[in-house]
Design a protein around this motif. Structure first.
Motif, PDB file in Angstrom:
ATOM      1  N   UNK A   1       1.572   3.017  -3.179  1.00  0.00           N
ATOM      2  CA  UNK A   1       0.460   3.726  -3.824  1.00  0.00           C
ATOM      3  C   UNK A   1       0.242   5.114  -3.225  1.00  0.00           C
ATOM      4  N   UNK A   2       0.512   5.273  -1.921  1.00  0.00           N
ATOM      5  CA  UNK A   2       0.293   6.599  -1.313  1.00  0.00           C
ATOM      6  C   UNK A   2       1.519   7.501  -1.465  1.00  0.00           C
ATOM      7  N   UNK A   3       2.624   6.946  -1.933  1.00  0.00           N
ATOM      8  CA  UNK A   3       3.813   7.783  -2.151  1.00  0.00           C
ATOM      9  C   UNK A   3       4.038   8.083  -3.627  1.00  0.00           C
ATOM     10  N   UNK A   4       3.232   7.483  -4.502  1.00  0.00           N
ATOM     11  CA  UNK A   4       3.423   7.686  -5.939  1.00  0.00           C
ATOM     12  C   UNK A   4       4.535   6.823  -6.517  1.00  0.00           C
TER      13      UNK A   4
ATOM     14  N   UNK B   1       0.809  -1.216   0.000  1.00  0.00           N
ATOM     15  CA  UNK B   1       0.000   0.000   0.000  1.00  0.00           C
ATOM     16  C   UNK B   1       0.842   1.265   0.000  1.00  0.00           C
ATOM     17  N   UNK B   2       1.984   1.200   0.676  1.00  0.00           N
ATOM     18  CA  UNK B   2       2.846   2.383   0.773  1.00  0.00           C
ATOM     19  C   UNK B   2       3.246   2.917  -0.606  1.00  0.00           C
TER      20      UNK B   2
ATOM     21  N   UNK C   1       4.521   3.527  -6.963  1.00  0.00           N
ATOM     22  CA  UNK C   1       4.047   2.455  -7.833  1.00  0.00           C
ATOM     23  C   UNK C   1       3.961   2.948  -9.273  1.00  0.00           C
ATOM     24  N   UNK C   2       4.480   2.136 -10.172  1.00  0.00           N
ATOM     25  CA  UNK C   2       4.440   2.509 -11.590  1.00  0.00           C
ATOM     26  C   UNK C   2       3.344   1.711 -12.294  1.00  0.00           C
ATOM     27  N   UNK C   3       2.321   2.427 -12.675  1.00  0.00           N
ATOM     28  CA  UNK C   3       1.306   1.844 -13.552  1.00  0.00           C
ATOM     29  C   UNK C   3       1.906   1.780 -14.956  1.00  0.00           C
TER      30      UNK C   3
ATOM     31  N   UNK D   1      -2.861  -2.338 -11.976  1.00  0.00           N
ATOM     32  CA  UNK D   1      -3.474  -1.443 -12.959  1.00  0.00           C
ATOM     33  C   UNK D   1      -4.519  -0.520 -12.340  1.00  0.00           C
TER      34      UNK D   1
ATOM     35  N   UNK E   1       2.925   4.945 -16.432  1.00  0.00           N
ATOM     36  CA  UNK E   1       4.058   5.635 -15.808  1.00  0.00           C
ATOM     37  C   UNK E   1       5.412   5.092 -16.271  1.00  0.00           C
TER      38      UNK E   1
END
Lengths: 159, 731
Positions: free
Chosen positions: B237-240, B234-235, B242-244, B418, B247
């Protein structure tokens, strides 16, 4: 016509040669590889691209980059300090205020702007402030709770 | 003609996948029935030392009745659907072809492995949706991950645990029953010996299929399954961090754009790309009607695209104004056509003291996942690798292999976690576009669809027309039930009510818009019609809608959710204000039982309908993760509220008229009702998926509440796209 501009992003100065009418979002993502701010609609309707410019929540997809030259820009990547999450980032994790997470960086940046301006927002104030953001997974209720929880955390942390 | 509409392999999806371009033969098999992407030997070599446990299943002939689609797998005696590896350092890696699109299965699947293997969740990593590394999987849809993949992984992990017990017993020369496993360690309490599982397996090269009988941990002893474990990773995702897919950036990568026709059905007459080609760094690709560009930045690519002059030939296309007549007039013979008959309608009409009929409609709507379709393609050493957000990585691999005339083992599809799908990302359009451009450019290319492209060139939830006819005795016992669905689909078309005489039929039709799967498929349309009809029937005989349903219902699980929701909601209490109303709806689909009660308010001055509060009771067997389940239910209710009240795709002569968020209204913070979720945990029953079914009750519950508030019966979804202003029926 390219111009040299200076951007201050997350405390770092960048000198860039860019076309001045490019969107701040595309410069952040393509030139600086700061991909936390997302493309969602390109018309300022969904909030996924939100960053802070001089502390204010700003839709980077509709902001020409020349307008923010020399101003302080904060993106989600710059929010945690020395590996310590911002109270709102913590609250998002504690409340489980996300599913796919794509809207999350924009939601958090707007939430931070709200809490900076109004440390103790009511539920109605949160809804009014956040209404320009879309979460297609439908976690709105949890995001409201996360902002309330972060407000509480920040209040307790104040001396 | 098939009579059994719902089978465990999820038959309705097969029909509703019709937007996809599934290759002949292979991909329409059920989960797991495909050869390994690489040979098992290659795979074991790639992993190096450690313990590898494979779940093997008996091979079956694929698609027995598919007429010309029969495919045998002669070389592989058994089939693999999941595997797990323990490295020398004790890290556990699990491989599954499922993908994470926000439903949090990365978390729930990690939980089941941790539970059975007795290893902390932090030591387990899931490799998901990578066609080179993970076993074949049909796709992540149909709420199949929990009932199928979670069950497979439990067996894999439990078998691995027993293998570790054997290893320890052998090493320590003790009885295997005396070896305990907990917290990633094997122990022999009598002698005080203890070892980390990584130490135990170090230097081992073991590969073992799963025995036919594996002892699973009974639900009464669960310590990790059934808890609200937080989102894995989860971390990031809240820090930006994670690369979709959208990205990702590869060295030398270009940004691609594709020229779109001005309308559906348009064909390219002529194109002039000279100006675009003259732009520095720009590559233009022309291949039949495909015209695309690649450039060093999105801006440059967009400018190049604008500089292309194209002439198109258009043909007249149907419009949303006339869509329902169009569907009724354009019935076709197609796969998926189905009929379900119980008793005899003649008997039903004869016994009926009251007869009644109505027609309901639903509009096309868009999934509008916040991350639009995106892909990054790279050609290297004769192989194509594509990163893309799709719910069907192996399906997209097939699409790519066919598009470029490659064998499937020369194509790799990787799906980063995704930005949502909701059934809308079964296909590989962006993947093929990026690969075409990358092949011509000789460099990696990224294609990210604009919101307008996503709203126009993806596929839609089908529009539909549903005709219902029913007969009742004077006491409200239903004697006859006739139900015809045009186009929407067959999912949940059967009534859960105990009615002795039924005729239920799904009529496929032509569709002017490209259509396909959507969260819960046609279960939303069919529940809307059925549960609105049940409300109408209840009022016709003057019985309370809850009582009326219970009177005609034998299914105990459905009764349980209906009673739980009604109880929590306070059903039967008088209106809290004159322009308020309460409605309920219930249903069953994909192994889940749902009942939803809603209270709404109508503002007489503006005509606006607001949903004040919603109570949903849901039961899907044993719950794997209560908080993530609640999150899915809340999300389904919010999403369903959009389709219920205001979402509709408007189109005219081949053009989408509202392809933007500024013109296509989706639910926002201010639409949020107070939501109360009641979970019924049935640990005695197998777990079913929950990402879809909770959406089916909200639309009829709101519609029935509007009737309660105003006396107006609304029979079309969306119910009130412009509120009720101008409604002459508003009393």
């Amino acid at each position: 016509m390219r111009e040299v501009i200076e951007l201050y992003v997350n405390g770092v100065r960048h000198r860039l040669e860019v076309e001045p009418n490019r969107s701040l979002l595309s410069v952040l993502r393509e030139d600086l590889d700061l991909t936390g701010a997302k493309y969602g609609c390109g018309e300022g309707q969904c909030g996924a691209c939100t960053v802070l410019v001089a502390g204010r929540a700003t839709r980077s997809c509709t902001t020409p980059v020349h307008l923010v030259a020399g101003r302080s820009i904060l993106t989600i990547e710059g929010l945690a300090r020395d590996g310590r999450l911002h109270p709102l980032q913590e609250a998002f994790l504690e409340v489980g205020a996300l599913q796919c997470g794509y809207c999350t960086p924009g939601m958090i940046m707007s939430g931070v702007a709200l809490l900076n301006a109004n440390p103790d927002p009511s539920e109605a104030e949160i809804i009014r402030f956040m209404n320009g953001h879309i979460c297609r997974c439908g976690t709105y209720g949890r995001i409201v709770r996360a902002i309330q929880r972060a407000a509480q955390k920040m209040k307790e942390a104040r001396p | 003609m098939r009579h059994d509409l719902w089978t465990p392999s999820g038959e309705p999806e097969r029909y509703e996948l019709f937007a996809t371009s599934v290759p002949e033969g292979a991909s329409e098999s059920t989960d797991g029935e495909r050869p390994l992407p690489v040979t098992r030997r290659q795979f074991c070599q790639a992993l190096g030392a450690g313990v590898l446990v494979l779940l093997l299943r008996e091979v079956r002939a694929v698609q027995e009745s598919g007429g010309g689609r029969r495919a045998e797998i002669p070389s592989m005696p058994r089939e693999i659907s999941a595997w797990l590896h323990i490295a020398n350092d004790g890290r556990v890696t699990v491989y599954t072809g499922k993908v994470e699109v926000g439903q949090n299965i990365r978390t729930s699947l990690t939980q089941v492995v941790a539970e059975e293997l007795r290893v902390p969740m932090e030591r387990i990593h899931l490799v998901m949706g990578d066609t080179d590394l993970t076993p074949f999987d049909l796709g992540t849809f149909g709420s199949r991950t929990t009932p199928v993949m979670a069950a497979h992984l439990r067996r894999v992990a439990a078998a691995t645990r027993e293998l570790l017990r054997d290893l320890a017993a052998e090493r320590w020369k003790v009885e295997r029953w005396a070896v305990e496993i907990a917290e990633g360690k094997v122990r022999h309490p009598a002698s005080g010996r203890s070892q980390d599982i990584g130490e135990l397996t170090r230097g081992q090269k073991l590969s073992r299929p799963i025995p036919d009988t594996v002892t699973l941990t009974p639900p009464t002893e669960w310590r990790i399954i059934g808890t609200s474990a937080p989102k894995v990773n989860g971390r990031a995702f809240v820090t930006g961090e994670h690369r979709y897919t959208s990205d990702l950036k590869l060295p030398g990568m270009l940004y691609g754009k594709v020229l779109r026709p001005p309308a559906f059905g348009a064909t390219l007459v002529s194109v002039d790309t000279r100006e675009a080609e003259a732009m520095p760094g720009v590559i233009v690709v022309r291949d039949g009607d495909f015209v695309g560009v690649a450039a060093p930045s999105t801006e440059q690519a967009t400018r190049a695209l604008v500089a292309i002059r194209a002439q198109w030939k258009t043909t007249p296309q149907p419009s949303s104004r006339e869509i329902f007549e169009y569907l009724k007039k354009n019935e076709i013979e197609a796969e998926g056509r189905s009929r379900y008959v119980v008793g005899s309608l003649e008997d039903g009409w004869r016994l009926a003291e009251k007869q009644w009929q109505q027609t309901y409609t639903v509009a096309y709507i868009a999934h509008a996942p916040l991350e639009p379709r995106a892909a990054v393609a790279e050609w290297k050493d004769g192989r194509l690798t594509v990163w893309t957000g799709t719910q069907r990585p192996f399906g997209v691999r097939s699409e790519l292999a066919r598009a470029f005339g490659l064998p499937e083992d020369r194509v790799r599809v990787i799906v980063p976690d995704t930005g949502s799908g909701y059934g809308g990302k079964h296909t590989g359009e962006a993947a093929i576009e990026a690969a075409r451009l990358a092949r011509a450019a000789g460099r990696p290319v990224k294609v990210v669809w604009t919101r307008e492209e996503e709203f126009t060139w993806a596929y839609f939830r089908p529009a539909g027309v549903i005709e219902v006819r029913s007969g009742m005795k004077g006491d409200g016992t239903i004697t006859a039930w006739e139900f015809h669905t045009y186009n929407s689909g067959a999912a949940a078309i059967r009534t859960p009510y105990a009615i002795p005489n039924q005729w239920i039929e799904f009529h496929p039709t032509r569709s002017p818009l490209r259509q396909g799967s959507y969260r819960a498929l046609a279960a939303t349309a069919n529940h809307f019609a059925r549960e609105t009809a049940m409300d109408e029937l209840a009022h016709l005989v003057g019985i309370d809608p809850l009582e009326f349903r219970l009177k005609n219902l034998k299914d105990e699980r459905l009764r349980a959710v209906l009673e739980a929701a009604a109880h929590r909601f306070g059903w039967g209490k008088p209106k809290t204000a004159p322009d308020r109303g309460m409605g309920l709806a219930a249903g069953f689909e994909k192994g889940g039982y749902v009942a939803t009660c809603a209270e709404i308010a109508v503002d007489r001055a503006t005509g606006e309908v607001s949903v004040l509060r919603v109570v949903t009771a849901f039961e899907c067997g044993a719950i794997l993760n209560p908080d993530h389940l609640k999150n899915q239910i809340e999300g389904a209710l919010v999403m369903g509220l959009g389709g219920a009240l205001f979402e509709a795709i408007e189109f005219e002569n081949g053009k989408i008229l509202n392809p933007r968020f500024s013109r296509y209204r989706v639910p926002r913070f201010s639409d949020l009702p107070q939501i109360d979720v009641v979970l019924l945990d049935r640990r005695d029953l197998p777990s079913a998926g929950a990402g879809e079914t909770p959406i089916v009750g909200i639309a009829p519950a709101i519609g029935n509440a509007i009737f309660h508030a105003t006396g107006m019966r609304l029979r079309s979804l969306p119910l009130a796209p412009n509120g009720l202003k101008g409604e002459t029926r508003l009393p």
